[in-house]
Design a protein around this motif. Structure first.
Motif, short mmCIF file in Angstrom:
data_model
loop_
_atom_site.label_atom_id
_atom_site.label_comp_id
_atom_site.label_asym_id
_atom_site.label_seq_id
_atom_site.Cartn_x
_atom_site.Cartn_y
_atom_site.Cartn_z
N GLY A 87 0.82 -1.21 0.00
CA GLY A 87 0.00 0.00 0.00
C GLY A 87 0.85 1.26 0.00
O GLY A 87 1.90 1.31 0.66
N PHE A 89 0.35 5.21 0.88
CA PHE A 89 -0.57 6.16 1.51
C PHE A 89 -0.07 7.58 1.29
O PHE A 89 1.08 7.90 1.58
CB PHE A 89 -0.67 5.90 3.02
CG PHE A 89 -1.44 4.67 3.38
CD1 PHE A 89 -2.73 4.77 3.88
CD2 PHE A 89 -0.89 3.41 3.22
CE1 PHE A 89 -3.46 3.63 4.22
CE2 PHE A 89 -1.60 2.26 3.55
CZ PHE A 89 -2.89 2.38 4.05
N THR A 95 2.79 12.51 -4.12
CA THR A 95 3.44 11.28 -4.57
C THR A 95 4.59 11.56 -5.52
O THR A 95 4.42 12.27 -6.52
CB THR A 95 2.41 10.36 -5.25
OG1 THR A 95 1.31 10.15 -4.37
CG2 THR A 95 3.02 9.02 -5.60
N GLN A 103 4.73 1.62 -7.04
CA GLN A 103 3.40 1.09 -6.75
C GLN A 103 2.84 0.31 -7.93
O GLN A 103 2.34 -0.80 -7.78
CB GLN A 103 2.45 2.23 -6.38
CG GLN A 103 1.03 1.81 -6.03
CD GLN A 103 0.88 1.22 -4.64
OE1 GLN A 103 0.11 1.68 -3.84
NE2 GLN A 103 1.60 0.15 -4.34
N SER A 141 -13.19 4.14 -5.00
CA SER A 141 -11.93 4.78 -4.60
C SER A 141 -12.09 5.54 -3.28
O SER A 141 -13.19 5.93 -2.90
CB SER A 141 -11.43 5.73 -5.69
OG SER A 141 -12.40 6.73 -5.96
N LEU A 145 -5.29 7.21 -1.05
CA LEU A 145 -4.82 5.94 -1.62
C LEU A 145 -4.90 5.98 -3.15
O LEU A 145 -5.17 4.97 -3.78
CB LEU A 145 -5.65 4.78 -1.07
CG LEU A 145 -5.33 4.35 0.36
CD1 LEU A 145 -6.49 3.57 0.98
CD2 LEU A 145 -4.05 3.53 0.41
N TYR A 148 -2.62 3.52 -5.12
CA TYR A 148 -3.06 2.16 -4.80
C TYR A 148 -4.39 1.87 -5.51
O TYR A 148 -4.55 0.83 -6.14
CB TYR A 148 -3.23 2.00 -3.29
CG TYR A 148 -3.63 0.60 -2.88
CD1 TYR A 148 -2.68 -0.41 -2.77
CD2 TYR A 148 -4.96 0.29 -2.60
CE1 TYR A 148 -3.05 -1.70 -2.40
CE2 TYR A 148 -5.33 -1.00 -2.23
CZ TYR A 148 -4.37 -1.98 -2.13
OH TYR A 148 -4.74 -3.26 -1.78
N ASN A 149 -5.34 2.83 -5.42
CA ASN A 149 -6.60 2.69 -6.15
C ASN A 149 -6.32 2.41 -7.63
O ASN A 149 -6.90 1.50 -8.23
CB ASN A 149 -7.43 3.98 -6.06
CG ASN A 149 -7.99 4.25 -4.68
OD1 ASN A 149 -8.25 3.34 -3.91
ND2 ASN A 149 -8.19 5.51 -4.37
N SER A 186 -1.32 -2.11 5.87
CA SER A 186 -1.45 -0.72 6.31
C SER A 186 -0.44 -0.37 7.40
O SER A 186 -0.46 0.72 7.95
CB SER A 186 -2.87 -0.46 6.82
OG SER A 186 -3.17 -1.33 7.90
N ALA A 190 3.54 -0.81 4.44
CA ALA A 190 3.04 0.38 3.73
C ALA A 190 4.14 1.42 3.52
O ALA A 190 5.10 1.49 4.27
CB ALA A 190 1.89 0.99 4.49
N GLN A 192 4.66 5.66 2.96
CA GLN A 192 3.99 6.94 3.20
C GLN A 192 4.66 8.03 2.37
O GLN A 192 5.88 8.07 2.26
CB GLN A 192 4.08 7.33 4.69
CG GLN A 192 3.52 6.30 5.66
CD GLN A 192 2.02 6.41 5.85
OE1 GLN A 192 1.40 7.37 5.40
NE2 GLN A 192 1.44 5.44 6.53
N LYS A 203 -6.86 14.01 5.09
CA LYS A 203 -6.31 12.83 5.76
C LYS A 203 -6.98 12.59 7.10
O LYS A 203 -7.27 11.44 7.47
CB LYS A 203 -4.80 12.99 5.92
CG LYS A 203 -4.04 12.95 4.61
CD LYS A 203 -2.55 13.11 4.85
CE LYS A 203 -1.80 13.13 3.51
NZ LYS A 203 -0.36 13.33 3.70
#
Length: 272
Positions: A87, A89, A95, A103, A141, A145, A148-149, A186, A190, A192, A203
């Protein structure tokens, strides 16, 4: 008759739990991990029924090599559980390119490489079951995320197409689409993003909406997954947990209502 099952990402979480359950009932499991030392407990407990293999699913050649080794070792492969993934996050703006590519490399391309490697084996057998571990976030969604989605939407689109292409070869395809479960996904597994203050309210709302009851118990998935593996007519979509189905139903109802609201404008765009 016992099944031969290949599970990627078997070092922890769902992969380790399902591997143990399958071995416990007498199946044979080829288990992959980035570090095979993480599989030592399975080998100690179940001996030759386990075939531990080192695999980084980002390496396409290695995926093909591992599948060939499993076929040579056990003679066939009845089920693939494509489970490796992690994951990410963070808000989309936060990002980095490296995070986004990593990812997609693992969650989508890694799954694709193992899928491409297994299909010829199952096509030759004229039988097999490919189980892709996706998420209910491949259907709907959530904020925080985004990548990841996106990776799971890609997995779903790929697998829905695959199901149509390989049906004639006796190969079934299933997407396991869990809601949140209390695995390392998670936590320790994960990644971050570096936070931007502008997204703090989004968030906070996301994490405040999460309650202990909304996270499933990973061990409780075992009977459902065994039923999926044993079904002569397994579903393409298999929502796992009590949160996923009502959540997906609500989003799809809203989506259909929006389509209908804009239907006249959309249809007129056809031109005739």
């Amino acid at each position: 008759m016992s099944k031969i099952i290949l599970i990627t990402g078997a070092s922890r979480g769902f992969g380790k739990i399902w591997a143990k359950a399958l071995l416990e009932r007498g199946d044979k499991v080829a288990a992959t991990a980035r570090n095979t030392a993480d599989l030592n407990d399975l080998v100690e407990a179940y001996g030759d029924a386990v075939f531990p293999l080192q695999l980084d699913v980002n390496d396409r050649d290695a995926c093909f090599s591992v599948v060939e080794k499993v076929k040579q070792h056990f003679g066939r492969i009845d089920v693939l559980i494509n489970n490796a993934g992690f994951g990410l996050f963070g808000a989309i703006e936060e990002t980095t390119e490296q995070q986004a590519r990593a990812q997609m490399e693992t969650n989508f391309f890694g799954l694709l490489w193992v899928t491409q490697a297994i299909v010829p084996v199952m096509r030759e057998q004229q039988a097999g079951h490919i189980i892709q571990v996706s998420s209910f976030l491949g259907l709907v969604s959530l904020p925080v995320l985004g990548l990841y989605n996106a990776s799971k939407y890609a997995v779903n689109g790929l697998s829905e197409t695959l199901a149509q292409e390989v049906k004639g070869f006796g190969i079934n395809v299933s997407l396991i689409e869990p809601n949140g479960f209390s695995t390392d996904w998670s936590g320790a597994s994960a990644i971050q993003t570096a936070p931007l203050e502008a997204y703090a309210p989004v968030k906070k709302a996301f994490f405040d909406a999460s309650t202990p009851d909304s996270w499933g118990k990973p061990e409780a998935t075992v009977p459902a997954v065994l039923a999926l593996i044993d079904s002569p007519k397994p579903p393409l979509h298999f929502l796992l947990g009590k949160v996923a189905l009502p959540g997906v139903k609500q989003v799809y109802a809203e989506r259909l209502a929006e389509f209908d609201e804009w239907a006249k404008v959309a249809v007129n765009a056809h031109g005739h």
